[in-house]
Write an enzyme that holds these catalytic residues in place. Structure first.
Site, PDB file in Angstrom:
ATOM      1  N   ASP A  54      65.254 -35.345  12.991  1.00  0.00           N
ATOM      2  CA  ASP A  54      64.412 -35.057  14.501  1.00  0.00           C
ATOM      3  C   ASP A  54      63.696 -33.896  14.731  1.00  0.00           C
ATOM      4  O   ASP A  54      64.713 -32.452  14.723  1.00  0.00           O
ATOM      5  CB  ASP A  54      65.442 -35.452  16.079  1.00  0.00           C
ATOM      6  CG  ASP A  54      65.804 -37.113  15.337  1.00  0.00           C
ATOM      7  OD1 ASP A  54      65.269 -38.053  15.721  1.00  0.00           O
ATOM      8  OD2 ASP A  54      67.045 -37.062  16.295  1.00  0.00           O
ATOM      9  N   CYS A 101      68.143 -32.174  10.764  1.00  0.00           N
ATOM     10  CA  CYS A 101      68.501 -32.965  11.035  1.00  0.00           C
ATOM     11  C   CYS A 101      68.272 -34.100  11.593  1.00  0.00           C
ATOM     12  O   CYS A 101      68.351 -35.521  12.246  1.00  0.00           O
ATOM     13  CB  CYS A 101      68.968 -32.390  12.851  1.00  0.00           C
ATOM     14  SG  CYS A 101      69.967 -31.048  13.028  1.00  0.00           S
ATOM     15  N   CYS A 123      63.683 -40.994  15.462  1.00  0.00           N
ATOM     16  CA  CYS A 123      63.484 -42.361  15.580  1.00  0.00           C
ATOM     17  C   CYS A 123      63.016 -42.946  16.849  1.00  0.00           C
ATOM     18  O   CYS A 123      62.007 -41.930  18.101  1.00  0.00           O
ATOM     19  CB  CYS A 123      65.168 -42.175  15.832  1.00  0.00           C
ATOM     20  SG  CYS A 123      65.549 -41.561  17.207  1.00  0.00           S
ATOM     21  N   CYS A 137      68.665 -37.300  21.563  1.00  0.00           N
ATOM     22  CA  CYS A 137      66.855 -37.440  22.035  1.00  0.00           C
ATOM     23  C   CYS A 137      66.238 -37.014  23.337  1.00  0.00           C
ATOM     24  O   CYS A 137      65.413 -35.755  23.140  1.00  0.00           O
ATOM     25  CB  CYS A 137      66.489 -38.799  21.865  1.00  0.00           C
ATOM     26  SG  CYS A 137      67.101 -39.981  19.849  1.00  0.00           S
TER      27      CYS A 137
END
Length: 271
Positions: A37, A35, A61, A105
């Site tokens: 992350d 994915c 990221c 995130c």
């Protein structure tokens, strides 16, 4: 372009507590490299249940790095019970906010912490439930009932329709397979596309879903030809000389066309 707070920028440029803890009392993981992350968090917990140290390792990221960094700062000095009350919204708020597209995130940070504490207490993972409803999209807390309602009552037929209605599937995308299952089960099926409609739909996906992402790195893509399920494209700009061009075509371009147009599409590069 997404706007980031000064706190996000600071924790991305100078992340706190990066690394691992030898003989950690609890370790938790979240995300997946597939994915884009992945996060691993390590906790040191004293006999009174206080988190005395926390470190993290992440692949992702800038928002993933910042969320992980601020989370470790938030939990050091707290008891495990206090840490359990921290939500993904708390993490985002501590960073003075995250763009909606990056909220996954903070969710990843929350999930890694939750996994670590379940590991510490010897608990098994349970299905995510909120207000008695099964949660499908953790990034935006969208329940299965809300997705079905979007399909049945509001006419959603594609993943893009679902994203537009309630944002589900717009974050980490780990919920996408479950959303697709609901679409397959509840959405009214369209009739087959004729050749012209097929090409137009391919071109639309390339323009709206692909070109923008490639453009962020000064790259581009052109549709050259379509023969049955074979889609011939030409990469332009920096993408034309990128060593990861084949990976981009298969893992991103082809994946987008298979998701939004036809699952049997094959993307072929034209030099």
């Amino acid at each position: 372009m997404w706007e980031y707070s000064d706190k996000v920028k600071e924790h991305y440029k100078n992340p706190k507590n990066v690394g691992s803890i030898e003989n950690a009392d609890a370790i938790g993981e979240a995300g997946a490299l597939a994915c884009g992350d992945k996060l691993k968090i390590y906790l040191k917990i004293d006999k009174n249940g206080v988190i005395t140290d926390a470190k993290f390792q992440t692949f992702g990221c800038g928002s993933a790095v910042a969320s992980s960094s601020i989370l470790t700062e938030m939990i050091i000095g707290k008891t495990v019970q206090e840490a359990r009350k921290i939500t993904n919204k708390d993490i985002a708020d501590e960073l003075d906010g995250l763009p909606p597209e990056k909220m996954h995130c903070s969710v990843m940070g929350h999930e890694a912490l939750e996994d670590a504490l379940k590991n510490y207490f010897g608990e098994e993972k349970k299905e995510e439930i909120s207000n008695g409803k099964k949660i499908v999209c953790n990034c935006f807390s969208v329940s299965e009932d809300e997705i079905i309602k979007a399909i049945v009552e509001k006419g959603a037929k594609t993943l893009d329709d679902i994203k537009e209605i309630n944002y589900a599937g717009g974050g980490c995308m780990r919920c996408v397979p479950n959303i697709k299952m609901l679409l397959d089960k509840y959405a009214k099926k369209d009739t087959a596309l004729n050749p012209v409609q097929f090409i137009l739909k391919i071109n639309k996906v390339l323009e709206t879903n692909v070109a923008g992402e490639l453009g962020k790195d000064s790259g581009g893509i052109e549709l050259v030809n379509v023969e049955n399920k074979n889609v011939y494209v030409k990469l332009t700009g920096t993408c034309s000389s990128c060593k990861n061009a084949t990976m981009t075509l298969k893992n991103f371009v082809e994946a987008q066309l298979r998701e939004h147009v036809d699952p049997e599409i094959n993307v072929i590069e034209v030099k």
